[in-house]
Design a protein around this motif. Structure first.
Motif, PDB file in Angstrom:
ATOM      1  N   ALA A 402     -81.961 134.535  77.968  1.00 49.79           N
ATOM      2  CA  ALA A 402     -83.486 133.442  77.138  1.00 49.79           C
ATOM      3  C   ALA A 402     -82.386 132.934  76.254  1.00 49.79           C
ATOM      4  O   ALA A 402     -83.546 131.272  75.853  1.00 49.79           O
ATOM      5  CB  ALA A 402     -84.404 134.581  75.815  1.00 49.79           C
ATOM      6  N   GLU A 403     -81.121 132.959  76.154  1.00 50.57           N
ATOM      7  CA  GLU A 403     -80.033 131.783  75.448  1.00 50.57           C
ATOM      8  C   GLU A 403     -79.731 130.960  76.870  1.00 50.57           C
ATOM      9  O   GLU A 403     -79.784 130.809  78.117  1.00 50.57           O
ATOM     10  CB  GLU A 403     -78.966 132.157  74.874  1.00 50.57           C
ATOM     11  CG  GLU A 403     -80.004 132.744  73.964  1.00 50.57           C
ATOM     12  CD  GLU A 403     -78.589 133.521  72.889  1.00 50.57           C
ATOM     13  OE1 GLU A 403     -77.586 133.023  73.532  1.00 50.57           O
ATOM     14  OE2 GLU A 403     -79.198 133.996  71.315  1.00 50.57           O
ATOM     15  N   ALA A 404     -79.497 129.706  76.727  1.00 49.30           N
ATOM     16  CA  ALA A 404     -79.140 128.507  77.880  1.00 49.30           C
ATOM     17  C   ALA A 404     -77.310 129.507  79.144  1.00 49.30           C
ATOM     18  O   ALA A 404     -77.589 129.423  79.850  1.00 49.30           O
ATOM     19  CB  ALA A 404     -78.931 128.125  77.516  1.00 49.30           C
ATOM     20  N   SER A 405     -76.918 129.750  77.469  1.00 50.06           N
ATOM     21  CA  SER A 405     -75.331 130.408  78.129  1.00 50.06           C
ATOM     22  C   SER A 405     -75.420 131.057  78.881  1.00 50.06           C
ATOM     23  O   SER A 405     -75.164 131.798  79.982  1.00 50.06           O
ATOM     24  CB  SER A 405     -74.491 130.417  77.018  1.00 50.06           C
ATOM     25  OG  SER A 405     -75.166 131.562  76.126  1.00 50.06           O
ATOM     26  N   GLY A 406     -76.453 132.532  77.963  1.00 48.30           N
ATOM     27  CA  GLY A 406     -77.020 133.507  78.848  1.00 48.30           C
ATOM     28  C   GLY A 406     -77.081 133.529  80.152  1.00 48.30           C
ATOM     29  O   GLY A 406     -77.385 134.083  81.344  1.00 48.30           O
ATOM     30  N   ARG A 407     -78.441 132.855  80.553  1.00 48.62           N
ATOM     31  CA  ARG A 407     -79.184 131.932  81.879  1.00 48.62           C
ATOM     32  C   ARG A 407     -78.208 131.627  82.335  1.00 48.62           C
ATOM     33  O   ARG A 407     -77.684 131.488  83.711  1.00 48.62           O
ATOM     34  CB  ARG A 407     -79.981 131.378  81.641  1.00 48.62           C
ATOM     35  CG  ARG A 407     -81.434 131.588  80.668  1.00 48.62           C
ATOM     36  CD  ARG A 407     -82.554 131.156  81.453  1.00 48.62           C
ATOM     37  NE  ARG A 407     -82.390 129.576  80.569  1.00 48.62           N
ATOM     38  CZ  ARG A 407     -82.688 129.107  79.576  1.00 48.62           C
ATOM     39  NH1 ARG A 407     -83.453 130.225  78.982  1.00 48.62           N
ATOM     40  NH2 ARG A 407     -82.630 127.902  78.495  1.00 48.62           N
ATOM     41  N   PHE A 408     -76.990 130.528  82.905  1.00 56.84           N
ATOM     42  CA  PHE A 408     -76.254 130.305  83.015  1.00 56.84           C
ATOM     43  C   PHE A 408     -75.114 131.398  83.302  1.00 56.84           C
ATOM     44  O   PHE A 408     -74.789 131.276  84.908  1.00 56.84           O
ATOM     45  CB  PHE A 408     -75.185 129.309  82.763  1.00 56.84           C
ATOM     46  CG  PHE A 408     -74.111 128.944  83.690  1.00 56.84           C
ATOM     47  CD1 PHE A 408     -73.700 127.351  84.204  1.00 56.84           C
ATOM     48  CD2 PHE A 408     -72.546 128.629  82.907  1.00 56.84           C
ATOM     49  CE1 PHE A 408     -73.728 126.719  85.318  1.00 56.84           C
ATOM     50  CE2 PHE A 408     -71.786 128.880  83.414  1.00 56.84           C
ATOM     51  CZ  PHE A 408     -72.026 127.573  84.614  1.00 56.84           C
TER      52      PHE A 408
END
Length: 428
Positions: A402-408
């Motif tokens: 759900a977070e941008a850094s996690g998705r990346f």
């Protein structure tokens, strides 16, 4: 049996025998026959007319030694690029033109002298013209001429076809050697550039390589190869393309002045090979470049793109290196890529059902733009099942989708896993 004209040993200056072939008339026959055959060299007839003349007088077939000569004539004609149809036309036209000149025929068609009164017609004869025709001689002359023509044509054809097969084999060998040198590289780059022109390639212009594989290996003898090259070479007036096979794959080296040219090549591949779902073909496309070295690089890129697409389960049957640049970057440092996968995804090995369902969930979630409902539709699952898996991913990997850094982080790890063949084929 009458003596052969060639065996007549006359003193210099002595008149020719009565049955000797008229040299001027035979030369005229040869020139007319050559004109009938599209302007071939009359010398291709060799001694054919003299040999037939002698055979008719002797009432026999052409000698075997002479027939062998016509095989050699056929071989030389093939090597000189003479069309077989024109060569046979030359001999057959010469044969029918010779017919009226043959002694038995000439004797039968010559004007007859009128009889004298009181001659064979009896006292008070009419003086009507009469001619004694040797019917047996005419029949023999016709049979000998037809038989000689048949023997000569058969020998010419045999020699021509043998030579053509040898030429084709040499050409195939030269072409195969060129393709191998072009795709693997050679130290003789100037020589390679000159040889490329023979096959319609201008390596001073940008070219790209497309490699196509299917469930069954392609062979050079396949009609698809000839059809594909003919379509590509006829696509445009300035199109240059070489189609060959290597290691069971179709390899297309084609001009690539822009992306549109590459797209046209792929459209032609689709049209000739048919739907990918039917034959299972997949294509890899390398980057365009100028020069012989660029062709080698493009070929290797196309092969890597095919392999990478297989590992990634690429949906499109065409894997363009330009579309796989992110994966190439990830794999440029394979050690770092393996560390990323092990660090982030290794905990998934112990879950029930293995890592694959979670990897697919990440892929669907990212394709849907981070929308769980969209991911559920792609996976044919309930939204609740997707959110459960995403939560488990967060707990097991420490990366929150759900977070941008996690998705990346998850996207990079999954891309690397696919490229490495993890968890089945990962290098340790």
């Amino acid at each position: 049996m009458p003596a052969h004209p060639a065996a007549d040993h006359r003193q210099p200056g002595a008149p020719p025998p009565a049955d000797a072939p008229p040299a001027d008339a035979l030369a005229a026959v040869a020139r007319a026959a050559a004109a009938d055959a599209g302007g071939l060299d009359p010398d291709l007839l060799g001694d054919f007319l003299d040999a037939v003349w002698a055979a008719v007088l002797d009432r026999r077939r052409l000698p075997a030694q002479r027939i062998d000569r016509y095989r050699l004539v056929g071989e030389r004609a093939a090597g000189a690029g003479v069309a077989l149809r024109a060569l046979l036309d030359l001999y057959l036209s010469a044969a029918w033109r010779l017919w009226r000149l043959l002694p038995p025929v000439a004797a039968a068609t010559a004007p007859a002298a009128p009889t004298r009164p009181g001659g064979p017609d009896g006292p008070g004869g009419s003086g009507a013209a009469v001619r004694a025709v040797d019917a047996a001689a005419l029949v023999d002359a016709g049979e000998v001429l037809l038989r000689a023509s048949d023997d000569a044509v058969a020998a010419l054809t045999e020699g021509y076809q043998v030579a053509r097969r040898q030429l084709v084999r040499r050409e195939e060998s030269a072409r195969r050697e060129f393709v191998d040198d072009l795709l693997t590289g050679t130290s003789d780059v100037p020589g390679l550039v000159r040889r490329a022109q023979r096959y319609g390639l201008d390596l001073a212009a940008p070219h790209t390589v497309t490699v196509v594989r299917a469930a069954e290996a392609y062979t050079e003898a396949s009609a698809l190869i000839a059809t594909l090259e003919r379509r590509l070479q006829g696509a445009a007036a300035d199109a240059d393309a070489l189609v060959a096979t290597k290691d069971g794959a179709v390899v297309v080296v084609s001009a690539a002045p822009d992306r549109e040219a590459v797209r046209e090549v792929l459209d032609t591949v689709r049209a000739v090979l048919g739907p990918p779902a039917r034959t299972g073909w997949r294509a890899g496309v390398g980057r365009p470049g100028t020069g012989a070295g660029a062709v080698v690089q493009s070929y290797e890129q196309a092969r890597r793109a095919l392999e990478l697409a297989r590992r990634l389960d690429w949906r499109d049957p065409v894997a363009d290196t330009a579309d796989l640049v992110v994966h190439e970057v990830l794999l440029r440092d394979r050690t770092a890529a393996r560390d990323l996968v092990r660090t982030l995804l290794e905990p998934l090995r112990g879950v029930r059902g293995g890592p694959e369902p979670y990897l697919r969930t990440v892929e669907a979630y990212l394709e849907a733009g981070g929308n769980a409902t969209g991911a559920a539709r792609r996976l044919h699952l309930s939204v609740r099942a997707v959110t459960y898996r995403l939560a488990r991913l967060r707990d097991l990997t420490g990366a929150d989708p759900a977070e941008a850094s996690g998705r990346f982080a998850l996207q990079a790890a999954v891309l690397a896993a696919r490229a490495l063949g993890w968890p089945d084929d990962a290098e340790e």
